[in-house]
Structure formats: C-alpha cells, structure tokens
Design a protein around this motif. Structure first.
Motif, PDB file in Angstrom:
ATOM      1  N   GLU A   1      -2.825  -3.389 -10.470  1.00  0.00           N
ATOM      2  CA  GLU A   1      -3.895  -2.689 -11.196  1.00  0.00           C
ATOM      3  C   GLU A   1      -3.329  -1.578 -12.073  1.00  0.00           C
ATOM      4  OE1 GLU A   1      -8.179  -0.476 -10.270  1.00  0.00           O
ATOM      5  OE2 GLU A   1      -6.907  -1.176  -8.619  1.00  0.00           O
ATOM      6  N   SER A   2      -2.452  -0.735 -11.490  1.00  0.00           N
ATOM      7  CA  SER A   2      -1.978   0.445 -12.219  1.00  0.00           C
ATOM      8  C   SER A   2      -0.991   0.100 -13.328  1.00  0.00           C
ATOM      9  CB  SER A   2      -1.318   1.423 -11.241  1.00  0.00           C
ATOM     10  OG  SER A   2      -0.203   0.827 -10.594  1.00  0.00           O
ATOM     11  N   SER A   3      -0.189  -0.961 -13.132  1.00  0.00           N
ATOM     12  CA  SER A   3       0.827  -1.303 -14.133  1.00  0.00           C
ATOM     13  C   SER A   3       0.424  -2.472 -15.017  1.00  0.00           C
ATOM     14  CB  SER A   3       2.163  -1.631 -13.440  1.00  0.00           C
ATOM     15  OG  SER A   3       2.670  -0.512 -12.768  1.00  0.00           O
ATOM     16  N   LEU A   4      -0.188  -3.502 -14.408  1.00  0.00           N
ATOM     17  CA  LEU A   4      -0.513  -4.714 -15.175  1.00  0.00           C
ATOM     18  C   LEU A   4      -1.969  -4.796 -15.608  1.00  0.00           C
ATOM     19  CD1 LEU A   4       1.574  -7.430 -13.286  1.00  0.00           C
ATOM     20  CD2 LEU A   4       2.159  -6.150 -15.350  1.00  0.00           C
ATOM     21  N   GLY A   5      -2.820  -3.935 -15.052  1.00  0.00           N
ATOM     22  CA  GLY A   5      -4.201  -3.875 -15.517  1.00  0.00           C
ATOM     23  C   GLY A   5      -5.142  -4.907 -14.925  1.00  0.00           C
ATOM     24  N   TYR A   6      -4.730  -5.594 -13.841  1.00  0.00           N
ATOM     25  CA  TYR A   6      -5.610  -6.557 -13.197  1.00  0.00           C
ATOM     26  C   TYR A   6      -6.514  -5.840 -12.205  1.00  0.00           C
ATOM     27  CZ  TYR A   6      -2.744 -10.247 -15.206  1.00  0.00           C
ATOM     28  OH  TYR A   6      -2.090 -11.081 -16.079  1.00  0.00           O
ATOM     29  N   ASN A   7      -7.767  -6.243 -12.167  1.00  0.00           N
ATOM     30  CA  ASN A   7      -8.745  -5.617 -11.280  1.00  0.00           C
ATOM     31  C   ASN A   7      -8.680  -6.251  -9.895  1.00  0.00           C
ATOM     32  OD1 ASN A   7     -10.782  -3.880 -10.482  1.00  0.00           O
ATOM     33  ND2 ASN A   7     -12.433  -5.245 -11.171  1.00  0.00           N
ATOM     34  N   GLN A   8      -7.495  -6.334  -9.346  1.00  0.00           N
ATOM     35  CA  GLN A   8      -7.292  -6.924  -8.026  1.00  0.00           C
ATOM     36  C   GLN A   8      -5.919  -6.480  -7.512  1.00  0.00           C
ATOM     37  OE1 GLN A   8      -7.027 -10.896 -10.445  1.00  0.00           O
ATOM     38  NE2 GLN A   8      -6.498 -11.354  -8.330  1.00  0.00           N
ATOM     39  N   ARG A   9      -5.781  -6.483  -6.202  1.00  0.00           N
ATOM     40  CA  ARG A   9      -4.531  -6.040  -5.600  1.00  0.00           C
ATOM     41  C   ARG A   9      -3.787  -7.179  -4.913  1.00  0.00           C
ATOM     42  NH1 ARG A   9      -5.955  -0.001  -3.201  1.00  0.00           N
ATOM     43  NH2 ARG A   9      -6.700   0.862  -5.190  1.00  0.00           N
ATOM     44  N   THR A  10      -4.344  -8.357  -4.966  1.00  0.00           N
ATOM     45  CA  THR A  10      -3.673  -9.561  -4.473  1.00  0.00           C
ATOM     46  C   THR A  10      -3.944 -10.676  -5.465  1.00  0.00           C
ATOM     47  OG1 THR A  10      -4.005  -8.888  -2.170  1.00  0.00           O
ATOM     48  CG2 THR A  10      -3.429 -11.183  -2.553  1.00  0.00           C
TER      49      THR A  10
ATOM     50  N   LYS B   1       0.816  -1.213   0.000  1.00  0.00           N
ATOM     51  CA  LYS B   1       0.000   0.000   0.000  1.00  0.00           C
ATOM     52  C   LYS B   1       0.849   1.262   0.000  1.00  0.00           C
ATOM     53  CE  LYS B   1      -4.077  -2.002   2.246  1.00  0.00           C
ATOM     54  NZ  LYS B   1      -4.904  -2.020   3.474  1.00  0.00           N
ATOM     55  N   ALA B   2       2.055   1.144   0.552  1.00  0.00           N
ATOM     56  CA  ALA B   2       2.925   2.307   0.669  1.00  0.00           C
ATOM     57  C   ALA B   2       3.650   2.638  -0.635  1.00  0.00           C
ATOM     58  CB  ALA B   2       3.959   2.068   1.769  1.00  0.00           C
ATOM     59  N   THR B   3       3.501   1.810  -1.634  1.00  0.00           N
ATOM     60  CA  THR B   3       4.208   2.018  -2.899  1.00  0.00           C
ATOM     61  C   THR B   3       3.348   1.544  -4.059  1.00  0.00           C
ATOM     62  OG1 THR B   3       6.171   1.391  -4.148  1.00  0.00           O
ATOM     63  CG2 THR B   3       5.321  -0.228  -2.617  1.00  0.00           C
ATOM     64  N   ASN B   4       3.696   1.965  -5.254  1.00  0.00           N
ATOM     65  CA  ASN B   4       3.020   1.485  -6.448  1.00  0.00           C
ATOM     66  C   ASN B   4       3.710   0.257  -7.026  1.00  0.00           C
ATOM     67  OD1 ASN B   4       0.846   3.299  -6.653  1.00  0.00           O
ATOM     68  ND2 ASN B   4       2.197   4.879  -7.499  1.00  0.00           N
ATOM     69  N   ASP B   5       4.732  -0.237  -6.316  1.00  0.00           N
ATOM     70  CA  ASP B   5       5.422  -1.444  -6.765  1.00  0.00           C
ATOM     71  C   ASP B   5       4.543  -2.666  -6.552  1.00  0.00           C
ATOM     72  OD1 ASP B   5       7.463   0.286  -7.170  1.00  0.00           O
ATOM     73  OD2 ASP B   5       8.771  -0.518  -5.607  1.00  0.00           O
ATOM     74  N   ILE B   6       4.907  -3.743  -7.232  1.00  0.00           N
ATOM     75  CA  ILE B   6       4.271  -5.039  -6.997  1.00  0.00           C
ATOM     76  C   ILE B   6       5.178  -5.816  -6.049  1.00  0.00           C
ATOM     77  CG2 ILE B   6       3.531  -7.214  -8.035  1.00  0.00           C
ATOM     78  CD1 ILE B   6       3.115  -5.615 -10.654  1.00  0.00           C
ATOM     79  N   VAL B   7       4.643  -6.184  -4.892  1.00  0.00           N
ATOM     80  CA  VAL B   7       5.398  -6.969  -3.908  1.00  0.00           C
ATOM     81  C   VAL B   7       5.067  -8.438  -4.127  1.00  0.00           C
ATOM     82  CG1 VAL B   7       5.843  -7.348  -1.462  1.00  0.00           C
ATOM     83  CG2 VAL B   7       5.281  -5.051  -2.292  1.00  0.00           C
TER      84      VAL B   7
END
Length: 372
Positions: free
Chosen positions: A56-65, A32-38
């Motif tokens: 979501e922002s870089s890969l376009g998936y409608n999910q954050r996990t 949450k603290a970054t726009n990176d993918i962990v």
C-alpha cells in the motif's frame, strides 16, 4: 481400508493446510513488523504471494496481501532494468548452488510511476533445481534520491572550489603583473635614465651612477619581497606558528600596523602540512586585505585548538566595511575557497567604523590530520 485411507488422506491435507496457514501467519507477522514487501515465490508454478504494508505505502495497492504470477513481477520492472535483473537471476538459477540473490531496480507502482527497491531473496533447491524463493523488497527511493542530491551538491561544491582557485590564481597573476609594472618596472626605468645621463655628463657621473644604483637596489628589494609573498613558507621546517611570526614581523617592518599573535592554546603537532599551509594563507590573505582597505593601526591573530576543532580569528581596529556589499570580494572569496577545502565555517563581522573580524572554525577531521 478405503475409509481408513480416506481419513488419513484428509488428515494429511488438513495438516498440510494447517502448516501453510502457519507459514502465511509468520509471513504476515514479519510483514507487519516492517514496511518492506515480503514475498514467497513458487518457481515451479510461477506464482507468488506478496504481503506487507509496502504493497500500500510503496506500490499504491489497496491491499496488504496479493497473489500474483511471475509475469506480474517481470512486467513491473523498469524497461532499462529488466534485462540486467532477470539475466542475473537466471544465471544464479542455472548455477544451482547459490542460495542468496540481491539486486536493486525500479518497479512500477499501481499509479504507473516507478520507485526504487532493494530486493533480496533466499533460493530453495530440489535435485539442483530451484523450486522456491523467499525474500523482501525494501523501498529505498527516498534514500537513493537524497544520495543523488548530495552527490550533485558535492560536485557543485567541488566545481565552485575549482572556480574559486582559478579566480585566485588569475588574481595572483594580475597582482604580480601590477607589482612588476608599477614598482619594479618604474625603478628599473629610472635607473636606466640615470645611467644614460651619467654616460653624457662626465662631471656628475659618480652622483648619477649612485642614484641609479639606489634604484636598482630598491628594485631588487621589491623582487625579494614579491618572491617571499609568493613562495610557500617552510612550514615543515619552521612550524606554522614560527612561519606566522615571520610573516607578521616582515609586515610590521615596512607598514605602520601592529600585529599581535596569540597561540597559547594551539597545538600543530598532529596537523598535516597542507592544512597548516591553508591556515597560513588565510592569515596572509586577511592581513593583505587589512593593509589594503582597513586603515587599521592594530590587528590581532588568535589561533586555538580543542578536542573537536581549530579556531582562527583575525581582527583589526580599522574603518570596517558593509558585509552585505563586500562579502563577495575576491579576498574573502579566496579565503572561503580555502576554508571549504577542509569543511570549515567562515564568519565575517564588520560595519562602518567598527573594524572587522574574520573567524574560521575547522573540524579536526581526517583531511586536516597528518597520516602516521
């Protein structure tokens, strides 16, 4: 006993689940603290957990996990990158001692296009075997594209400067040829005619030879003047200001143009020789433009320095010109090419019957300063 063991087993499973939930929560907070993918990759089970806004922002998936297997990552690598990236990672795994991995590659988004990522991870080993890897993927697409654009613009600028230099050289050769043909050649031709006439006219021999001698002396002076213009001044011996004074004195001897040179607030102490020669050539070029085109009776040269930059100005009281029509003339193009070499800014002000002013501002960068 069986009940006791069952309870202990259940408690152990619960503690393990609680520990895993805490780990996931930490990853989620980091994501949450970054726009990176962990990501957390269980190498032995060939599965991993991806999380973060970047999904979501870089890969376009409608999910954050997102839970994925190893094939998801490998299949997402660009065909031109997959061999290089996986080979490097496998060599690190085979070594068994290197804990850090990093690489840059293109990865496919959900929409099918590719973005550029900087990926880095930490490898955990057990008995020399890699079992787990934790890291982050940073989307660097915008930065890389800007760097590439800047590189292309830099190459284009260098090409334009090179072309301007070649144009200046060709112009200089043309001017030399013109001077030799129009002046020196005519003087020597006239000398030859007088010498030939003297050979056939004994009574006027002395007078004709004297005339021939005069033309030859004029030719010698023309060649000396031409050589002085072409030859680089001894700036390292005389200094820039003294060289400019010599230039203006030479011009005023043979032209009806008064030139004032102000340099009270200028210091050349820490400037390198090539940069000082560039300033000299700019002044020489603009004075030549004034003599050829302006019909001016007075010109002023101002040279000053402050903490951040060097300011040069050459102005005259001549007939002026329309900057929209003549801005791309060869003379000003030569000046622009020299200015660009040191990241300077050129400005030209003029108008019909308003005289002209050429100003240049150079930053005091490493390229302009002498290296001690």
């Amino acid at each position: 006993v069986m009940i006791k063991k069952s309870i202990q087993y259940c408690l152990a499973i619960k503690r393990k689940d609680q520990h895993m939930r805490e780990i996931v929560e930490r990853f989620e907070l980091l994501a949450k603290a970054t726009n990176d993918i962990v990501w957390d990759w269980e190498l032995t089970k060939r599965r991993s957990l991806w999380m973060g806004n970047g999904l979501e922002s870089s890969l376009g998936y409608n999910q954050r996990t997102k839970k994925v297997d190893a094939d998801f990552w490998e299949k997402g690598l660009h065909p031109e990158d997959i061999g290089r990236v996986t080979s490097k990672l496998n060599l690190i795994f085979a070594d068994g001692r290197i804990n850090k991995w990093e690489d840059e590659y293109r990865f496919r988004t959900q929409g099918g296009d590719y973005r550029i990522f900087y990926d880095r991870g930490y490898i955990i080993y057990e008995n020399g075997k890699p079992v787990r890897m934790i890291g982050t993927m940073e989307d660097i697409t915008t930065r890389v594209l800007l760097e590439r654009k800047l590189e292309q613009e830099t190459l284009l600028k260098q090409k334009q400067i090179a072309e301007a230099v070649v144009t200046a050289q060709e112009k200089e050769r043309t001017e030399i040829g013109k001077e030799l043909h129009d002046n020196v050649n005519q003087l020597l031709s006239a000398s030859k005619l007088y010498i030939d006439a003297a050979a056939n006219d004994i009574s006027n021999n002395a007078l004709l030879l004297s005339q021939a001698s005069g033309y030859i002396k004029n030719a010698i002076e023309e060649i000396r003047t031409l050589s002085k213009v072409l030859h680089a001044p001894l700036i390292n011996e005389l200094g820039l200001c003294e060289s400019i004074n010599n230039l203006t004195d030479d011009i005023m001897v043979v032209n009806e143009l008064r030139i004032n040179f102000s340099h009270d607030n200028f210091s050349e102490e820490h400037l390198n020789e090539n940069f000082k020669l560039t300033i000299y050539r700019i002044i020489q070029e603009q004075l030549t433009n004034i003599l050829k085109h302006s019909k001016a009776t007075e010109a002023n040269i101002l040279l000053s320095t402050n903490e951040n930059d060097i300011y040069l100005e050459v102005n005259d009281n001549g007939i002026g010109f329309d900057t929209a029509k003549k801005r791309q003339g060869i003379g000003l193009s030569n000046i622009q090419s020299r200015v660009s070499m040191y990241e300077g800014v050129l400005e030209v002000y003029s108008g019909p019957e308003k005289g002209s002013k050429v100003s240049v501002r150079f930053p005091l960068s490493e390229t302009a300063l002498a290296i001690n």
